[in-house]
Scaffold this active site. Structure first.
Site, PDB file in Angstrom:
ATOM      1  N   GLU A  39       0.947  -1.227  -0.632  1.00  0.00           N
ATOM      2  CA  GLU A  39       0.074   0.383   0.149  1.00  0.00           C
ATOM      3  C   GLU A  39       0.783   1.518   0.108  1.00  0.00           C
ATOM      4  O   GLU A  39       0.751   2.613  -0.739  1.00  0.00           O
ATOM      5  CB  GLU A  39      -0.755  -0.130   1.237  1.00  0.00           C
ATOM      6  CG  GLU A  39      -2.067   0.913   1.119  1.00  0.00           C
ATOM      7  CD  GLU A  39      -1.323   2.346   2.096  1.00  0.00           C
ATOM      8  OE1 GLU A  39      -1.903   3.497   2.043  1.00  0.00           O
ATOM      9  OE2 GLU A  39      -0.249   2.397   3.093  1.00  0.00           O
ATOM     10  N   HIS A  61       4.231   7.244   9.709  1.00  0.00           N
ATOM     11  CA  HIS A  61       5.554   6.966   8.748  1.00  0.00           C
ATOM     12  C   HIS A  61       7.071   7.016   9.367  1.00  0.00           C
ATOM     13  O   HIS A  61       8.024   7.510   8.648  1.00  0.00           O
ATOM     14  CB  HIS A  61       5.635   7.708   7.433  1.00  0.00           C
ATOM     15  CG  HIS A  61       4.565   7.267   6.837  1.00  0.00           C
ATOM     16  ND1 HIS A  61       3.859   7.743   6.109  1.00  0.00           N
ATOM     17  CD2 HIS A  61       3.034   6.436   7.289  1.00  0.00           C
ATOM     18  CE1 HIS A  61       3.642   7.295   4.718  1.00  0.00           C
ATOM     19  NE2 HIS A  61       2.577   6.049   5.732  1.00  0.00           N
TER      20      HIS A  61
END
Lengths: 490, 490
Positions: free
Chosen positions: B320, B419
């Site tokens: 993804e 992230h």
């Protein structure tokens, strides 16, 4: 002091002292106007950014620290302050060097470490890298309860959690020696912080006498918890590489600058901060903010031509982080003048939204500080006087009974940034730093300008010993209680 | 839908649909009991910890991702789910390699970088290291307004600030190409985050066609602001070393597992998450939480012997992060079955305290979802239905009119972790994950179990077309307005 006593005392201060304190109201307004509407607006922030961006982190023993000290003395001289000087101090020169850690089994995973100050490195290991299994403990007690054979040669990981700085600091200070006593090869300490975003927090550690000196570093909360979980599933082996070295002591300086008092030049109000920082981050919160509100206090008063009756002395201590080295030297050099030290104040607890001045001293002195802080009620909270005035570099003065103060501020998030790379200008707010400047400058000025000096233990206040109003209040309270009781009995 | 329409519709659903939905009440209670009082307690958390600790980060193209996919398929098979399979997908294999950055003038200062996904490295520079001056901009417009000569050969630093993810993402996505078009040698992008503790945030970037591909990395908020201040004082030169490389595509798999429906096996409720992560952190929040509440949904229903009328299908998309690769492949492979897809749901927005199910679809469908969520009112907020059901891996289904859902949760701090290395088990709460599991499992079950399938655009609901009650309500509202107006006119 209880509310009841306050009520009966009605403030307790002689009216002449109150009047004298209140006579500073216009001066406080001038300071406020200068900072919020005049040239002083955002000046603390701009100067702090210029200084910390230009020099970066200023660790004890580094050339950068000494160059930044020279720079600061030049700034102080350019502001025409009196007696700008550097008082020599020998300071530690510890350097972390290259450092890394990796889990090598059951799988590979690199992780962040920061050697703790004064730690030895892993130079004596094969290839300079230590490889060993870990053992994770959550407390000194758990470590103590273990068999030495189970700890021998291992890396002890302290996953002590957070229950306030006072809970965690002993692990950072003494974790290495506690582990070494059980035969450990190294120690890793969970960062002493309430919240991290994978941000390790360094700090000083202290090797105990007659104990092997083993490498010690902090790890993030995330990795302490990760290693704890992993170790409960099976053996975990790490490699630890630390090139930390301690070099011979270096020359450094405590910085001094004064505004000589107009009436009692021998009596001194000390305001200060520490100029050194750790080698991670930019030393903005710890303690650039304190340094620059102190610099502002001196320069604003000088530029506005405001000379208090007593001497106001800026002291910027060196090498605070690695054992209060500058503070100890300053105390030794000046303790014979302690009778003349009215109050010693340091800002080293953040420069977040100010709440006032923290204070440690007698109840009578506190009454006086509260009366001063009423002048600043636009920028403070409650009485404007926090419970404790303690600060690292003023501890020795407090111990011998000198009143001490600090900047009381909304520093609940202090341990987000403490001793980390996140100690940068990003966490500092220009408007808030102005508020801190107003409080710090005004309080320092008025403390140095009252006819009545801040009393210490056993000293009278305004010619009436402090005990007298207390006796009166207690007697009055007693009478009132009896009166109320008898009315109820009717 | 407006409050006025809701009022007039009185819920709008035929009583038979409401009754059918409410007939699932005991089942929701069984799920809840299993999670809060039974074997399911903290099971999602334990499984998530075991999986993410064991495998660590699972970046597209890595052996770890593929091994973790095999592991997950084995888990699904061990839970006796139907049709456990891996659908092959070719995925990118980009690796960041060693990377570092340092300011070399006006002074030395190392700083953290994280190459953005698909970035080229600095291999073609002398010694593999790029040295150049920086130019700092706060927007694309500011960059555009510059002379190309002023940008040529420089490192463009984007200090775009935070004004929501939607504001910052275009800089991360397209900053490199925008800089390259002006002749820049490299680009550094302020991390797309509202708050960092010196924590860089990586993410995917996209090189535009017919534009030079230059190295691009993210930097912390702290350093973006630092470099911005520094560049306003004079020239700043950096060294940038990035060994990022893109290797040939690798084989990967979307994971599928089903509980075959008892009455309408061809109709499918899809619930999913993405199994890959970035190579920093442990991929716990993004998207381990989503993966494991989805796994729990399937295994809880299986263990409790709860088979819905329609088929419930778990899909764990691969790759993804690097361009929705798995999601695109899944859509291509299954779009011809789209008439049978009742709803496609993904949890990829955090598993913080649940508020319910986010939903995108028709007003009539929303009414039905709201009726379902009333069964879960102990664990939800308001109607239990969030404004948007959009999610990265379901975008193509949404675009062709298939109803989509997500886990609506209190994810205000999502961009603290997104992230980054801080995406670890430390940010996850076992009790909260249980609440998410209850909501996700129950909603999925009931959506798959109602006689009336969730309608899409143009579809009737319960035999009455959706337009009819809306027409009635609008007509009624109009009459009411005229009536009220005429009374006022009296």
């Amino acid at each position: 002091m209880s509310g009841f006593n306050q009520l009966l005392l009605g403030g307790g201060l002689k009216q002449s002292i109150v009047d004298d304190i209140n006579s500073n109201k216009d001066t406080v307004q001038r300071i406020t106007d200068y900072v919020q509407k005049g040239q002083g607006k955002h000046q603390a922030y701009e100067r702090l950014a210029n200084f910390t961006d230009f020099w970066g982190p200023r660790i004890s023993g580094s050339k950068v620290l000494e160059d930044s000290i020279t720079d600061m003395m030049n700034i102080l001289r350019s502001e025409n302050l009196d007696n700008v000087d550097g008082e020599p101090v020998k300071v530690p020169d510890w350097r972390r060097g290259t450092e890394w850690a990796t889990m090598v089994s059951p799988r590979e995973q690199d992780f962040e470490i920061l050697a703790l100050g004064s730690s030895v490195g892993t130079q004596n290991e094969t290839g300079g890298t230590l490889e060993a299994e870990i053992i994770v403990v959550t407390s000194f007690e758990e470590l103590e309860s273990m068999n030495d054979a189970d700890v021998l040669g291992k890396i002890v990981v302290f996953n002590q959690g957070w229950d306030g700085y006072g809970h965690g600091k002993p692990y950072r200070d003494l974790g290495a020696s506690a582990a070494a006593k059980k035969g450990a090869a190294a120690a890793l300490i969970q960062s002493v912080a309430d919240f991290t975003l994978y941000t390790p927090h360094t700090g000083q550690q202290v090797y105990q006498d007659n104990t092997a000196q083993i490498p010690v570093a902090c790890i993030t909360i995330e990795d302490a918890e990760f290693l704890n979980r992993m170790s409960h599933r099976g053996p975990v082996k790490l490699q630890l590489h630390m090139e930390a070295v301690t070099y011979p002591e270096k020359d450094s300086y405590n910085i001094i600058a004064e505004i000589i008092g107009s009436e009692y030049p021998d009596q001194v109000v000390v305001i200060g901060a520490h100029i050194d920082s750790w080698d991670v981050g930019m030393g903005v919160m710890d303690d650039g903010g304190g340094v620059f509100i102190t610099l502002q206090a001196m320069t604003i008063l000088k530029r506005l031509g405001l000379t208090p009756k007593r001497t106001l002395r800026l002291v910027l201590w060196t090498a605070e982080e690695e054992g209060l080295i500058g503070a100890k030297a300053y105390f030794e050099a000046h303790k014979n003048e302690s009778d003349n030290f009215v109050i010693v104040m340091e800002s080293d607890g953040g420069t977040f939204t100010p709440r006032g001045i923290g204070f440690s001293g007698t109840d009578d002195a506190r009454m006086m500080i509260e009366a001063v802080m009423k002048l600043l009620s636009d920028f403070t909270q409650g009485t404007g006087v926090g419970e404790s005035g303690s600060s690292p570099d003023t501890g020795e003065w407090e111990a011998i009974g000198v009143p001490v103060g600090n900047l009381w501020n909304a520093n609940e998030n202090y341990f987000y940034y403490h001793h980390t790379h996140a100690d940068s200008m990003t966490m500092m707010d220009a408007d808030v730093l102005d508020l801190c400047t107003i409080v710090w400058t005004s309080a320092a000025y008025v403390f140095a300008n009252t006819d009545q000096r801040i009393p210490r233990e056993g000293e009278s206040i305004g010619g009436t010993t402090a005990l007298v109003p207390n006796c009166i209040s207690i007697t009055l309270a007693f009478c009132l209680m009896i009166l109320l009781k008898s009315r109820h009995d009717l």
